[in-house]
Write a protein that holds these residues in place. Sequence first.
Motif, mmCIF file in Angstrom:
data_model
loop_
_atom_site.group_PDB
_atom_site.id
_atom_site.type_symbol
_atom_site.label_atom_id
_atom_site.label_comp_id
_atom_site.label_asym_id
_atom_site.label_seq_id
_atom_site.Cartn_x
_atom_site.Cartn_y
_atom_site.Cartn_z
ATOM 1 N N THR A 89 0.812 -1.414 -0.292
ATOM 2 C CA THR A 89 0.102 0.070 -0.088
ATOM 3 C C THR A 89 0.577 1.211 -0.111
ATOM 4 N N SER A 90 2.111 1.271 0.308
ATOM 5 C CA SER A 90 3.149 2.238 0.456
ATOM 6 C C SER A 90 3.990 1.483 -0.307
ATOM 7 N N PRO A 91 5.266 2.055 -1.501
ATOM 8 C CA PRO A 91 6.579 1.624 -1.736
ATOM 9 C C PRO A 91 7.721 0.248 -0.601
ATOM 10 N N LEU A 92 7.513 -0.145 -0.994
ATOM 11 C CA LEU A 92 8.983 -0.735 0.066
ATOM 12 C C LEU A 92 10.393 -0.870 -0.515
ATOM 13 N N THR A 93 11.355 0.460 0.616
ATOM 14 C CA THR A 93 13.011 -0.158 0.339
ATOM 15 C C THR A 93 13.411 -0.296 0.633
ATOM 16 N N ALA A 94 14.225 -1.214 -0.689
ATOM 17 C CA ALA A 94 14.716 -2.539 -0.144
ATOM 18 C C ALA A 94 16.526 -2.023 -0.904
ATOM 19 N N THR A 95 17.058 -2.277 0.506
ATOM 20 C CA THR A 95 18.486 -2.140 -0.014
ATOM 21 C C THR A 95 19.459 -3.544 -0.525
ATOM 22 N N THR A 96 20.212 -2.909 -1.426
ATOM 23 C CA THR A 96 20.454 -4.234 -2.224
ATOM 24 C C THR A 96 21.944 -4.462 -2.122
ATOM 25 N N ALA A 97 22.394 -5.767 -2.877
ATOM 26 C CA ALA A 97 23.599 -6.229 -2.511
ATOM 27 C C ALA A 97 25.029 -5.514 -2.939
ATOM 28 N N THR A 149 26.410 -2.289 -2.020
ATOM 29 C CA THR A 149 26.140 -0.911 -0.527
ATOM 30 C C THR A 149 25.917 -0.470 -0.925
ATOM 31 N N GLY A 150 25.111 -0.112 0.469
ATOM 32 C CA GLY A 150 24.480 1.812 0.531
ATOM 33 C C GLY A 150 23.922 2.602 -0.782
ATOM 34 N N LYS A 151 23.425 1.337 -1.713
ATOM 35 C CA LYS A 151 21.680 1.114 -2.186
ATOM 36 C C LYS A 151 20.912 0.984 -2.675
ATOM 37 N N THR A 152 19.957 1.798 -2.293
ATOM 38 C CA THR A 152 18.488 1.229 -2.513
ATOM 39 C C THR A 152 17.339 1.324 -3.759
ATOM 40 N N LEU A 153 16.199 0.483 -3.767
ATOM 41 C CA LEU A 153 15.414 0.455 -4.539
ATOM 42 C C LEU A 153 14.107 0.739 -4.328
ATOM 43 N N GLU A 154 13.409 0.669 -4.881
ATOM 44 C CA GLU A 154 11.702 0.731 -4.455
ATOM 45 C C GLU A 154 11.178 0.155 -5.277
ATOM 46 N N VAL A 155 10.771 -0.719 -3.820
ATOM 47 C CA VAL A 155 9.248 -1.511 -5.223
ATOM 48 C C VAL A 155 8.068 -0.907 -4.804
ATOM 49 N N ASN A 156 7.079 -0.912 -5.516
ATOM 50 C CA ASN A 156 5.785 -0.605 -5.580
ATOM 51 C C ASN A 156 4.957 -1.226 -6.025
#
Length: 120
Positions: free
Chosen positions: A60-68, A70-77
């Motif tokens: 119901t809101s974006p999921l911020t996911a930490t990637t492999a 280091t220090g970078k994220t993606l947003e799943v929606n």
Amino acid sequence: TTPKVGTALDGAGPFTLFAPNAAAFTALGTPPSGQALTDVLLYHAVPGAPVYAATALALTSPLTATTALTGKTLEVNAEGTPTGVTVKDSTATKANVVGTNVFTANGVIHVVDKVLIPAP
């Protein structure tokens, strides 16, 4: 220093991998090489509890996911796309998830229509 891609994904996992399709690589044009390519590939992998299609569709809101990477994220929606799920990287164009829930021994793979690019 950044781990090698094979080493990162051969671990016990679990992982969620957002794998670009062939058209995504073609649209990218000249692919990165060397360390930049390693960083891009690691950016597609999310260690930890797998994000299955049903979980992503129920957001119901974006999921911020930490990637492999280091220090970078993606947003799943969850959005009104053909499969109902997008992935946001550092660019203005979101990737559409076009294939879901390819199960592996250490996680799940979702196919995306864009190569995800980490912020510099």
